[in-house]
Design a protein around this motif. Sequence first.
Motif, short mmCIF file in Angstrom:
data_model
loop_
_atom_site.label_atom_id
_atom_site.label_comp_id
_atom_site.label_asym_id
_atom_site.label_seq_id
_atom_site.Cartn_x
_atom_site.Cartn_y
_atom_site.Cartn_z
N SER A 299 0.83 -1.21 0.00
CA SER A 299 0.00 0.00 0.00
C SER A 299 0.86 1.25 0.00
O SER A 299 0.54 2.25 -0.65
CB SER A 299 -0.92 0.00 1.23
OG SER A 299 -1.82 -1.09 1.18
N ALA A 300 1.97 1.22 0.73
CA ALA A 300 2.88 2.36 0.74
C ALA A 300 3.49 2.58 -0.64
O ALA A 300 3.67 3.73 -1.08
CB ALA A 300 3.97 2.15 1.78
N GLY B 203 1.11 4.35 -2.65
CA GLY B 203 1.11 5.76 -2.25
C GLY B 203 2.24 6.53 -2.89
O GLY B 203 2.06 7.68 -3.33
N THR C 297 1.39 7.27 -6.39
CA THR C 297 0.29 8.24 -6.47
C THR C 297 0.79 9.68 -6.30
O THR C 297 0.32 10.59 -7.00
CB THR C 297 -0.77 7.93 -5.41
OG1 THR C 297 -1.23 6.59 -5.58
CG2 THR C 297 -1.95 8.89 -5.51
N ILE C 298 1.73 9.88 -5.40
CA ILE C 298 2.20 11.25 -5.17
C ILE C 298 2.96 11.78 -6.38
O ILE C 298 3.02 12.99 -6.60
CB ILE C 298 3.09 11.33 -3.91
CG1 ILE C 298 4.35 10.47 -4.09
CG2 ILE C 298 2.32 10.93 -2.68
CD1 ILE C 298 5.34 10.59 -2.95
N VAL D 288 -6.56 13.14 3.57
CA VAL D 288 -5.48 12.21 3.88
C VAL D 288 -5.04 12.38 5.33
O VAL D 288 -4.78 11.39 6.05
CB VAL D 288 -4.29 12.42 2.92
CG1 VAL D 288 -3.12 11.52 3.30
CG2 VAL D 288 -4.71 12.17 1.49
N ILE E 37 -0.20 3.92 3.60
CA ILE E 37 -0.50 4.68 2.38
C ILE E 37 -0.83 6.14 2.69
O ILE E 37 -0.46 7.04 1.93
CB ILE E 37 -1.66 4.02 1.60
CG1 ILE E 37 -1.84 4.73 0.26
CG2 ILE E 37 -2.95 4.02 2.42
CD1 ILE E 37 -2.85 4.03 -0.64
N SER E 38 -1.48 6.39 3.83
CA SER E 38 -1.86 7.77 4.17
C SER E 38 -0.63 8.61 4.49
O SER E 38 -0.58 9.80 4.13
CB SER E 38 -2.84 7.80 5.34
OG SER E 38 -2.29 7.17 6.48
N ALA F 275 2.41 8.19 3.19
CA ALA F 275 3.06 8.46 1.91
C ALA F 275 2.35 9.57 1.15
O ALA F 275 2.98 10.46 0.58
CB ALA F 275 3.10 7.17 1.07
N LEU F 276 1.02 9.55 1.16
CA LEU F 276 0.25 10.58 0.47
C LEU F 276 0.38 11.93 1.17
O LEU F 276 0.54 12.96 0.52
CB LEU F 276 -1.22 10.17 0.38
CG LEU F 276 -1.54 8.96 -0.51
CD1 LEU F 276 -3.01 8.60 -0.39
CD2 LEU F 276 -1.17 9.24 -1.95
#
Length: 392
Positions: free
Chosen positions: A196-197, A200, A203-204, A260, A279-280, A282-283
Amino acid sequence: MAAGFAKAGNQLYTGERAYPFIQKSNLWFLLAALAVLISIAVPFVRQGFNLGIEFTGGSQFTISQTEETDIALGEEVVAEVSGQDATVTNIAANTMRVQTEQLTDDETLEVAESLQQAYGVTPDHVTSTFIGPTWGEQVSEQMMLGLVIFIILVALYMALYFRTWKMSLAAILGLGFVVITTAGIYSATGFEVTPSAIIGFLTILSYALYDTMVVFDKIRENVQSLRQQKDQTFTERVNLAVNQTLVRSINTSVVGILPVGSILFIGAWLLGAGTLRDISLALFVGVIVGTLATIFVQAPLYARTRRNDADIVAHTEEVLRLRAERGIGTVTFSGTPLDEQGRPVPFPPLPEPEPEDEEDAEALEIVITGFEPEGHTPDGGGAHPAGDDVRR
């Protein structure tokens, strides 16, 4: 407060107020280099990243339908049975997850039984699985492949859209800064690196690219008409574009980090929903770093790569020469001259051309004084019509 923010945004857009993002690029580059070096050094100091079980392999236990959600219970059970440390997470309501290094079959059975007793559930509510590191390696390989393809496509798209490879270079280096800095912060906090990370992180990059495209598009708009105006230099036009998009970048970042941040601080830390922390984080970090990278790294870097171009140098010299002729000594960072009180004022008009010899002077006098508008007589009997001008 909102009215004041809107007023500041209007002042930034018109150039009445400006911050020296481009003019102080040396300072930003120094701070960015320090951030990159620290981010690279942190994993070595902390002996790497806190890799999840998907990357290292190990045993995993899931306890469902439990009223007890104390993390310490799972840690104590694993320590008593195997002497190993365990990662215990409350992954959902009445559901706990315990991850350890690989256990033997006997240790697995004993830990499962002890977890059943500790959390007060039946044997059917405790499941155990073994996860090998192969799956994590495949995820890493796919991530690196996706990252390379993403960077190549971004470079080609930006080069075609902006018609300059220098913007592509600045954008790619800025994305590298975002990834390295975010990874360093992730390592420093000790958060677990999971698939999940990784999602993330990818995504960024998309978010950082979006903010970069907005700022660079405004830069291109300002620079396109560079040679048609003699009031601002190339550096000042680029700096004006960054200031004009500053409020938009801030608003977009705030809108992005609010949900986030709610997941990270409220859901993960206060409510204990640990599955979203990786993940949160990282975002959350990536959105902030991506915005800072656009303003303090990518835009100044593009200006630096172009400021020594022959046409840019010639235009800058011409603007500075005209300012000297007008007697302008102090200007804002957007190129607007200031009066003695520091208030923006219009550019003074250029001086009237002086004739080079007596023949030119006579011709100029004829042009200025020889015109007689309708209604005007040499003996002064006539009058100029309202609004007419004798200097044609």
